[in-house]
Motif scaffolding. Structure first.
Motif, PDB file in Angstrom:
ATOM      1  N   GLY A  83       0.652  -1.176  -0.057  1.00 23.65           N
ATOM      2  CA  GLY A  83       0.045  -0.068  -0.092  1.00 23.65           C
ATOM      3  C   GLY A  83       0.855   1.081   0.039  1.00 23.65           C
ATOM      4  N   ASN A 132     -15.390  -3.340   9.967  1.00 24.22           N
ATOM      5  CA  ASN A 132     -14.591  -4.582   9.543  1.00 24.22           C
ATOM      6  C   ASN A 132     -15.218  -5.849  10.120  1.00 24.22           C
ATOM      7  N   PRO A 171     -10.247   3.372  14.967  1.00 25.17           N
ATOM      8  CA  PRO A 171     -10.407   2.795  13.485  1.00 25.17           C
ATOM      9  C   PRO A 171      -9.251   1.849  13.076  1.00 25.17           C
ATOM     10  N   PHE A 172      -8.129   2.093  13.972  1.00 23.15           N
ATOM     11  CA  PHE A 172      -6.838   1.498  13.460  1.00 23.15           C
ATOM     12  C   PHE A 172      -6.965  -0.046  14.005  1.00 23.15           C
ATOM     13  N   VAL A 182     -13.580   0.860  -1.167  1.00 24.93           N
ATOM     14  CA  VAL A 182     -13.908   1.190  -0.004  1.00 24.93           C
ATOM     15  C   VAL A 182     -15.072   2.187   0.432  1.00 24.93           C
ATOM     16  N   ASP A 225     -15.871 -10.811   3.795  1.00 27.48           N
ATOM     17  CA  ASP A 225     -14.705 -10.543   4.335  1.00 27.48           C
ATOM     18  C   ASP A 225     -14.875 -10.100   6.026  1.00 27.48           C
ATOM     19  N   LEU A 275     -14.457  -9.835   9.685  1.00 27.14           N
ATOM     20  CA  LEU A 275     -13.619 -10.325  10.412  1.00 27.14           C
ATOM     21  C   LEU A 275     -14.120 -11.080  11.913  1.00 27.14           C
ATOM     22  N   PRO A 320      -2.761  -4.769  15.701  1.00 28.25           N
ATOM     23  CA  PRO A 320      -3.169  -5.637  14.676  1.00 28.25           C
ATOM     24  C   PRO A 320      -2.043  -6.307  13.725  1.00 28.25           C
ATOM     25  N   ILE A 366      -0.423 -10.146  13.572  1.00 28.67           N
ATOM     26  CA  ILE A 366      -1.171 -11.150  13.134  1.00 28.67           C
ATOM     27  C   ILE A 366      -0.427 -11.860  12.021  1.00 28.67           C
ATOM     28  N   PRO A 411      -2.647   3.077   3.008  1.00 28.51           N
ATOM     29  CA  PRO A 411      -3.320   2.103   3.964  1.00 28.51           C
ATOM     30  C   PRO A 411      -4.058   2.914   5.104  1.00 28.51           C
ATOM     31  N   ASN A 412      -4.103   4.043   5.155  1.00 24.84           N
ATOM     32  CA  ASN A 412      -5.003   4.520   6.128  1.00 24.84           C
ATOM     33  C   ASN A 412      -6.411   4.536   5.615  1.00 24.84           C
ATOM     34  N   LEU A 413      -6.777   4.154   4.454  1.00 22.25           N
ATOM     35  CA  LEU A 413      -8.152   3.982   3.880  1.00 22.25           C
ATOM     36  C   LEU A 413      -8.774   2.631   4.368  1.00 22.25           C
ATOM     37  N   ARG A 414      -7.650   1.659   4.436  1.00 23.79           N
ATOM     38  CA  ARG A 414      -8.043   0.374   4.664  1.00 23.79           C
ATOM     39  C   ARG A 414      -7.588  -0.036   5.784  1.00 23.79           C
ATOM     40  N   LYS A 415      -8.316  -0.473   6.759  1.00 23.43           N
ATOM     41  CA  LYS A 415      -7.648  -0.895   8.283  1.00 23.43           C
ATOM     42  C   LYS A 415      -7.630  -2.254   8.186  1.00 23.43           C
ATOM     43  N   GLN A 416      -6.498  -2.776   9.310  1.00 23.62           N
ATOM     44  CA  GLN A 416      -6.646  -4.115   9.446  1.00 23.62           C
ATOM     45  C   GLN A 416      -6.437  -5.020   8.337  1.00 23.62           C
ATOM     46  N   GLU A 417      -5.448  -4.727   7.548  1.00 23.86           N
ATOM     47  CA  GLU A 417      -5.175  -5.497   6.349  1.00 23.86           C
ATOM     48  C   GLU A 417      -5.031  -6.829   6.793  1.00 23.86           C
ATOM     49  N   LYS A 418      -4.147  -7.099   7.486  1.00 24.23           N
ATOM     50  CA  LYS A 418      -3.729  -8.444   7.996  1.00 24.23           C
ATOM     51  C   LYS A 418      -4.602  -9.489   8.375  1.00 24.23           C
ATOM     52  N   VAL A 459      -7.936  -9.109   7.468  1.00 19.91           N
ATOM     53  CA  VAL A 459      -8.720  -9.301   6.465  1.00 19.91           C
ATOM     54  C   VAL A 459      -8.023 -10.331   5.746  1.00 19.91           C
TER      55      VAL A 459
END
Lengths: 497, 373
Positions: A25, A167, A208-209, A364, A384, A386, A395, A398, B10-17, B19
């Motif tokens: 990204g 999510n 949100p993170f 998104v 998807d 979670l 996070p 993982i 990557p700030n737009l999509r959180k928790q990539e791992k 997912v």
């Protein structure tokens, strides 16, 4: 732990796995920043001008028609302080006196509005704009876009604040009695309900993170929760008085809290330390997508920005409303440079240049979605989804290999505690009541004494062993040390040990 | 078609791992749902199928040998089949020798019997004869990379490598048990894998473990090979060793005597005791036919994300899961307990004896008794 590996051999074979710094990204963003369709705007001051003296009317004169349309005040004086929530295109408003509505921000048209004739304390969209949840007087209700009440969530009780984890598709609520509820909106299960133990709190925000929920309590404490544990992950003492508002920066490392003692503090969540303390009251706080912080108190809204890129926040813009307008909630609109203010006389919207992320991602949040795209997106969100166990403070752990923890020797206190616990357990073992004359009290007492001795024995043996070792050590040292004069003996000890 | 805007921040999509983990789990489950490797069975043989040959020029052709042949000329069982380099000549051998193989790039072919003979197409007498010891040779294979080297396995538990130019045998390895078949790796022609009677396949760098292997063949990519074994299963292995990647079995398929990989690497053909030739997919959940580019990209993505997270316990549990018939499962479990017990005993013997007296033999050296030049 299902998400973290614990094998050293495996770690070697995973050496080729990418590190976070080189995440695709970030690399792609760096490459494609020149190809983005839009550029962000900003407000700059020249010479002696200060950015916070610029008024909204002045901004409206300089921008184009579409942007100036985003500046308005909607006055509905009898319907109480308003709270609001935004998706990419729609806005949900809820007035305290029962007015609920969904508004399409592209056409500025009302999709649906209705009166529920009950107190409404909070409104939040679920994963799409087809569904939203309203925290009404006794229970929260989930309503359709057309206003039809779909579900009445009785387990939650009288809810003060609602939040939605996108999510994980979890609806989180905190109610009047200080109980936190997590509910999965796809299956309807209650994933967890926990008593916070710290009384009523009406400050709740989601980070949100990583998806943890932070609550602010009246003692100045901020606690962070995850759905799979009944004890909070973190408890921080933030303020001397009640915590009045809480907000998270989108990158997840910065948290802003405000207390009644007129301080706004910025916390670093990795070290749990204060980065900056700003003076001022804030009944409500919100971070924008680009990291601007909006604070609202009374009828005054202030926006702070870190202009140099370092996380030092300073005044950026101000907005004063008319005297009777008490600010209830400030919320930034995603992907637009607009701040929505819900107040006691309705809601307003003002322009804050540089607050929204100008380039959206169609997968998104797409403001130009067609119904077909929206249907496909909903299916992908569900695929998807979670599981709630993936909510954790860090996070990025993982899929990594867990370090084998070195077993430390238990401290003296811990050993004492263990010993007490063992002795208590031994005392509480129920003895069998024997019959036919074998139940003499003296025999019972002996048996009890023996079981206590048995429980104490390992600790006594451990102590003895340690004493022996210590005395051996001392012996070894003392042989050498005896040859030296007394004042030099301590140096011998130090060298040996 | 609607215009799509991308922002990879990557700030737009959180928790990539997380997912990715969920997608890996779903991909593993979908793979199991779509795993249907059996395509069809071809019958027409009257008796057990004992050998097969690939036609190197046609993807669709395969020759199979019956015990009573339809081609006149053999009165007894057909023991070996091979096709020539240009695919036009089929060579078969009957009772007088046990196996036949054709050179990959020339005109010579070799038959194995009481001794190894090298023949030419046009002559009626063998050009050359090799013999080492008194044992009959069971199988013979030419090296795909070096047209003059061939390997044979003999009934005195040995594997012999011959060089035609030197007209003498080059090396001989004596193992503990008899080798049933040999296959050269087409991509790395210095390696060959031998299918052994004691349930293992040995390459010069691999070791695997199941019931007696009857036949073995490499995929044209050189990355996998397939073995057919006496215990009614077909196993596919990675070229560098480990446990089998995949196992195919059917109630109707009895002892598998020969397996072949198709020349494009996507099918496996097995001939077995129950007079049928069966066609299987090499990758059980592969979608056959022409894929749209989006489909292909999606498959590749799911494959990649599953490989990244396949070490995590939940995903591993699903990826590793195979249904086995009870006798095979029990046999494998028994073998595991036996080797575990052996290993534990060795360790204890070593622990209780003076350091240095008990030498641990490396596992691979244990199976080879002797190497002779």
């Amino acid at each position: 732990d299902i998400l973290v590996l614990s094998d050293n051999l495996l770690e070697r074979s995973l050496m080729g796995v990418r590190k976070d710094d080189e995440s695709p990204g970030k690399i792609l963003t760096a490459k494609e920043q020149w190809l983005m369709p839009s550029e962000g705007g900003y407000l700059e001051a020249e010479g002696l001008e200060k950015t916070w003296r610029v008024k909204q009317e002045a901004i409206a004169r300089e921008v184009d028609i579409l942007s100036s349309k985003n500046q308005y005040d909607i006055v509905l004086p009898e319907l109480g302080p308003y709270s609001m929530d935004f998706t990419a295109r729609y806005m949900a408003v809820g007035g305290r006196k029962g007015h609920l509505g969904i508004i399409d921000m592209k056409t500025m048209g009302v999709v649906r509005e209705f009166q529920v004739r009950e107190t409404v304390r909070d409104v939040v969209f679920l994963h799409t704009e087809q569904l939203f949840a309203a925290a009404q007087k006794k229970y929260p209700y989930i309503c359709n876009r057309d206003g039809t009440e779909l579900h009445c969530l009785k387990e939650h009780g009288p809810v003060l604040r609602l939040q939605f984890l996108l999510n994980h598709l979890l609806l989180v609520s905190i109610n009047k009695f200080g109980k936190l509820h997590y509910q999965d909106v796809t299956t309807g299960n209650i994933v967890g309900n926990y008593r916070t133990g710290l009384g009523r709190s009406d400050v709740m925000q989601v980070n949100p993170f990583n998806g943890v929920v932070a609550l602010g309590h009246s003692g100045g404490k901020v606690t962070m929760w995850k759905p799979t544990s009944s004890a909070p992950l973190i408890k921080m003492l933030c303020h001397h008085g009640k915590v009045s508002a809480l907000a998270f920066h989108p990158n997840g490392h910065l948290m802003a809290t405000s207390g009644v003692e007129r301080k706004i503090k910025l916390w670093d969540l990795r070290k749990f330390e204060v980065l900056q303390t700003l003076p001022g009251h804030a009944k409500t706080l919100d971070f924008s997508q680009k990291g601007l912080l909006a604070t609202g108190t009374g009828s005054f809204v202030q926006v702070l920005a870190d202009l140099q890129g370092t996380q030092e926040y300073s005044r950026y813009m101000n907005h004063s409303m008319a005297k009777g307008f008490h600010v209830e909630r400030v919320v930034f609109r995603p992907h637009e440079d607009v701040l929505g203010i819900g107040h006691s006389m309705g809601w307003s919207s003002i322009l804050i240049p540089g607050s929204g992320e100008p380039n959206f991602d169609s997968w998104v949040a797409n403001p130009f979605e067609t119904s077909k795209q929206q249907r496909e997106k909903e299916i992908r969100i569900l695929l998807d989804k979670l599981p709630p166990e993936t909510i954790m403070l860090d996070p990025t752990k993982i899929g990594t290999v867990r370090r084998a923890k070195k077993k430390e020797k238990p401290t003296k206190q811990e050993r004492e505690v263990e010993r007490e616990a063992a002795i208590d357990a031994a005392k509480n073992i129920p003895l069998k009541k024997k019959t036919k004359g074998r139940n003499k009290s003296s025999k019972r007492a002996t048996k009890k004494r023996e079981s206590i001795m048995k429980a104490k024995r390992p600790f006594i043996e451990q102590e003895k062993k340690e004493e022996e070792e210590f005395s051996k050590k001392r012996q070894r040292i003392s042989e050498e040390a005896q040859q030296l004069p007394a004042s030099l003996q301590r140096f011998v000890k130090r060298k040996e040990s | 078609m609607k215009r799509v805007f991308r922002n990879y921040d990557p700030n737009l999509r959180k928790q990539e791992k997380a997912v990715e983990y969920v997608r890996a789990l779903n991909a593993a489950k979908l793979e199991k749902i779509f795993a249907r490797p059996f395509i069809g069975a071809m019958d027409g043989h009257i008796d057990a199928v004992s050998c097969m040959a690939k036609n190197p020029n046609h993807l669709k052709g395969i020759f199979s040998g019956r015990t009573v042949c339809q081609f006149p000329g053999h009165q007894g069982p057909v023991r070996g089949l091979t096709a020539s380099t240009n695919g036009r000549i089929l060579l078969s051998c009957g009772t007088d020798c046990t196996a036949v193989d054709h050179q990959w790039d020339g005109d010579l072919f070799a038959t194995a019997g009481a001794q190894v003979d090298i023949w030419d197409h046009n002559r009626s007498q063998p050009l050359n004869t090799f013999e080492w010891g008194n044992a009959t040779s069971i199988s013979v294979r030419f090296n795909p990379g070096e047209p003059n080297i061939l390997a044979t396995s003999a009934s005195d538990r040995s594997i012999t490598i011959y060089d035609l130019r030197m007209s003498s045998p080059a090396r001989k390895i004596i193992m503990r048990t008899k080798t049933n078949s040999i296959a050269w790796n087409p991509m790395e022609p210095m390696n060959f894998t031998a299918a052994n009677e004691d349930c293992n396949c040995y390459s010069y760098d691999a070791r695997k473990l199941y019931e007696a292997k009857m036949d073995i063949d490499y995929s044209p990519t050189g990355r996998e090979f397939v073995t057919g074994s006496y215990d009614r299963t077909i196993r596919i292995f990675q070229y560098n060793g480990g446990h089998s990647r995949e196992i195919y079995h059917t109630k109707r398929m009895q002892r598998v005597f020969c397996v072949k990989f198709s020349c494009d690497g996507s099918y496996i053909i097995s001939g077995s005791d129950d007079t049928n030739l069966r066609l299987w997919k090499a990758k059980a959940s592969e979608q056959l036919g022409v894929l749209l580019p989006r489909e292909r990209r999606n498959h590749e993505y799911l494959e990649a994300v599953k490989n990244r997270y396949k070490h995590l316990p939940e995903v591993k549990r699903i990826v590793r899961h195979r249904h086995l018939p009870k006798p095979i499962y029990k046999a494998a479990a028994l073998r595991r307990t036996m080797t575990e017990a052996e290993r534990r005993k060795e360790e204890r013997r070593k622990a209780h004896s003076e350091p240095g007296t008990v030498q641990m033999e490396p596992l691979r050296k244990r199976r080879i008794i002797q190497e002779v030049e």
